[in-house]
Design an enzyme around this catalytic site. Structure first.
Site, short mmCIF file in Angstrom:
data_model
loop_
_atom_site.label_atom_id
_atom_site.label_comp_id
_atom_site.label_asym_id
_atom_site.label_seq_id
_atom_site.Cartn_x
_atom_site.Cartn_y
_atom_site.Cartn_z
N HIS A 53 10.01 -37.83 3.85
CA HIS A 53 11.03 -37.29 2.95
C HIS A 53 10.34 -36.51 1.83
CE1 HIS A 53 14.48 -40.26 4.05
NE2 HIS A 53 13.78 -39.90 5.11
N GLU A 55 10.80 -36.51 -1.36
CA GLU A 55 10.42 -37.32 -2.52
C GLU A 55 9.14 -38.11 -2.25
OE1 GLU A 55 14.98 -37.13 -2.41
OE2 GLU A 55 13.35 -37.33 -0.98
N CYS A 83 17.22 -41.31 -0.95
CA CYS A 83 17.60 -42.46 -0.12
C CYS A 83 17.00 -43.73 -0.71
CB CYS A 83 17.12 -42.25 1.31
SG CYS A 83 15.35 -42.50 1.53
#
Length: 157
Positions: A53, A55, A83
């Site tokens: 991801h 992030e 998430c």
């Protein structure tokens, strides 16, 4: 607040560029003292890594840049709602401020919401969709793992 908008716009620009390349529409920045120290896009499609991801990749890059697992004093700016995995990683890294542009509600019609995962994780273990078991197991003739680790840390200090 204008600076926050600027960083969010940068994250969104990363997300658009990633989508143009066939990736998922997510980008993230790690910022410290008003400076971008790391940025990343979602690489799930190119790496087949479900943890790739934006992030998480930005956190990894920031930690490498700073030479520290602690990102205390840093903020994350993300194109989409982080998430639970990414939120957990940010907390473990010491990040105290997260700002995002697109909500789970915005992403839901496109299959880009993690609201159901957040909801499932809020349930007690025995009610979650994943089977979670605690099975206390130890190795014979060895010290307790955590006590061993603590002693090793104290030796190195």
């Amino acid at each position: 607040m204008q600076q926050n908008t600027h960083f969010l716009q940068q994250a969104i620009e990363l997300a658009y560029a990633n989508a143009q390349q066939g990736g998922r529409p997510f980008g993230a920045l790690v910022v410290r003292n008003g400076q971008v120290i790391a940025q990343a896009v979602n690489e799930i499609m190119t790496t087949n890594d479900p943890t790739a991801h934006a992030e998480l990749l930005a956190i990894r890059a920031a930690s490498q840049h700073l030479g520290s697992a602690s990102l205390a004093g840093c903020s994350v700016f993300a194109s989409g709602h982080p998430c639970p995995m990414c939120m957990g990683a940010m907390r473990l890294a010491g990040i105290k401020e997260v700002t995002y542009a697109y909500s789970n509600e915005d992403g839901a019609p496109y299959g880009l919401s993690t609201a159901e995962i957040y909801s499932d994780l809020a349930r007690p273990f025995d009610e979650q969709s994943v089977t979670i078991r605690h099975v206390p197991t130890r190795l014979a003739a060895t010290p307790d793992l955590y006590a061993y680790w603590k002693r090793q840390q104290q030796k190195g200090a």
